[in-house]
Design a protein around this motif. Sequence first.
Motif, short mmCIF file in Angstrom:
data_model
loop_
_atom_site.label_atom_id
_atom_site.label_comp_id
_atom_site.label_asym_id
_atom_site.label_seq_id
_atom_site.Cartn_x
_atom_site.Cartn_y
_atom_site.Cartn_z
N ASP A 199 0.94 -1.27 -0.04
CA ASP A 199 0.09 0.20 -0.07
C ASP A 199 0.76 1.32 -0.05
O ASP A 199 0.29 2.26 -0.29
CB ASP A 199 -0.90 -0.02 1.06
N TYR A 200 2.06 1.11 0.35
CA TYR A 200 3.12 2.38 0.18
C TYR A 200 3.37 2.77 -1.26
O TYR A 200 3.57 1.87 -2.03
CB TYR A 200 4.27 1.93 1.02
N LYS A 201 3.46 4.14 -1.44
CA LYS A 201 3.48 4.70 -3.06
C LYS A 201 4.85 5.38 -3.13
O LYS A 201 5.32 5.89 -2.37
CB LYS A 201 2.21 5.24 -3.41
N LEU A 202 4.96 5.82 -4.14
CA LEU A 202 5.92 6.85 -4.57
C LEU A 202 5.39 8.12 -4.20
O LEU A 202 4.40 8.11 -3.99
CB LEU A 202 6.17 6.60 -6.17
N VAL A 203 6.45 9.07 -4.13
CA VAL A 203 6.04 10.56 -3.64
C VAL A 203 5.88 11.45 -4.80
O VAL A 203 6.49 11.40 -5.80
CB VAL A 203 7.35 11.06 -2.76
N ASN A 204 4.59 12.09 -4.92
CA ASN A 204 4.55 13.11 -5.88
C ASN A 204 4.67 14.50 -5.15
O ASN A 204 4.50 14.65 -4.07
CB ASN A 204 3.05 13.23 -6.47
N GLY A 205 5.57 15.50 -6.02
CA GLY A 205 5.88 16.55 -5.58
C GLY A 205 5.60 17.73 -6.50
O GLY A 205 5.63 17.30 -7.87
N ILE A 206 5.65 18.95 -6.00
CA ILE A 206 5.91 20.15 -7.10
C ILE A 206 6.97 21.20 -6.57
O ILE A 206 6.98 21.23 -5.17
CB ILE A 206 4.75 21.05 -6.87
N SER A 207 7.80 21.68 -7.25
CA SER A 207 8.90 22.26 -6.89
C SER A 207 9.03 23.50 -7.91
O SER A 207 8.64 23.46 -9.20
CB SER A 207 10.44 21.68 -7.14
N VAL A 208 9.38 24.68 -7.33
CA VAL A 208 9.37 25.89 -7.98
C VAL A 208 10.51 26.64 -7.90
O VAL A 208 11.33 26.85 -6.88
CB VAL A 208 8.15 26.83 -7.73
N GLY A 209 11.41 26.98 -9.34
CA GLY A 209 12.38 27.91 -9.07
C GLY A 209 13.00 28.31 -10.57
O GLY A 209 12.12 28.34 -11.30
N ILE A 210 14.05 29.30 -10.31
CA ILE A 210 14.42 29.75 -11.59
C ILE A 210 15.39 28.81 -12.28
O ILE A 210 16.34 28.04 -11.46
CB ILE A 210 15.24 31.09 -11.39
N ILE A 211 15.10 28.26 -13.35
CA ILE A 211 15.99 27.40 -14.24
C ILE A 211 17.44 28.07 -14.33
O ILE A 211 17.72 28.89 -14.70
CB ILE A 211 15.55 27.09 -15.81
N VAL A 212 18.65 27.14 -13.63
CA VAL A 212 19.98 27.40 -13.56
C VAL A 212 20.51 26.74 -15.01
O VAL A 212 21.11 27.11 -15.67
CB VAL A 212 20.43 27.02 -12.49
N HIS A 213 19.91 25.44 -15.11
CA HIS A 213 20.55 24.63 -16.37
C HIS A 213 19.53 23.63 -16.45
O HIS A 213 18.60 23.16 -15.77
CB HIS A 213 21.70 23.97 -15.86
#
Length: 87
Positions: free
Chosen positions: A28-42
């Motif tokens: 029943d354990y799953k992968l983690v979903n996330g959202i990250s925000v920032g300025i593209i460095v590369h």
Amino acid sequence: MKNTIAIIHWIDSAMHGSSQKSRQEWKDYKLVNGISVGIIVHEDKKQITIGQDWFYKDNIGSLDEFRSVSSYSKNGIKKIRRIKLSI
């Protein structure tokens, strides 16, 4: 100077602890979903790197540097939204 802000929707592995459980309980354990925000460095074909803080060149001596930088594998990215930024 033009930069781009990225909003990255990603999925990745998760650490579930070291407790002892049955195969049935662990399924029943799953992968983690996330959202990250920032300025593209590369960015290239394999990854995107973003910085949370950007110190842009100005008349008081900042050096076009980034802080709190993270890289994300494009294999785990579900969606990227890009927003142009002008300063």
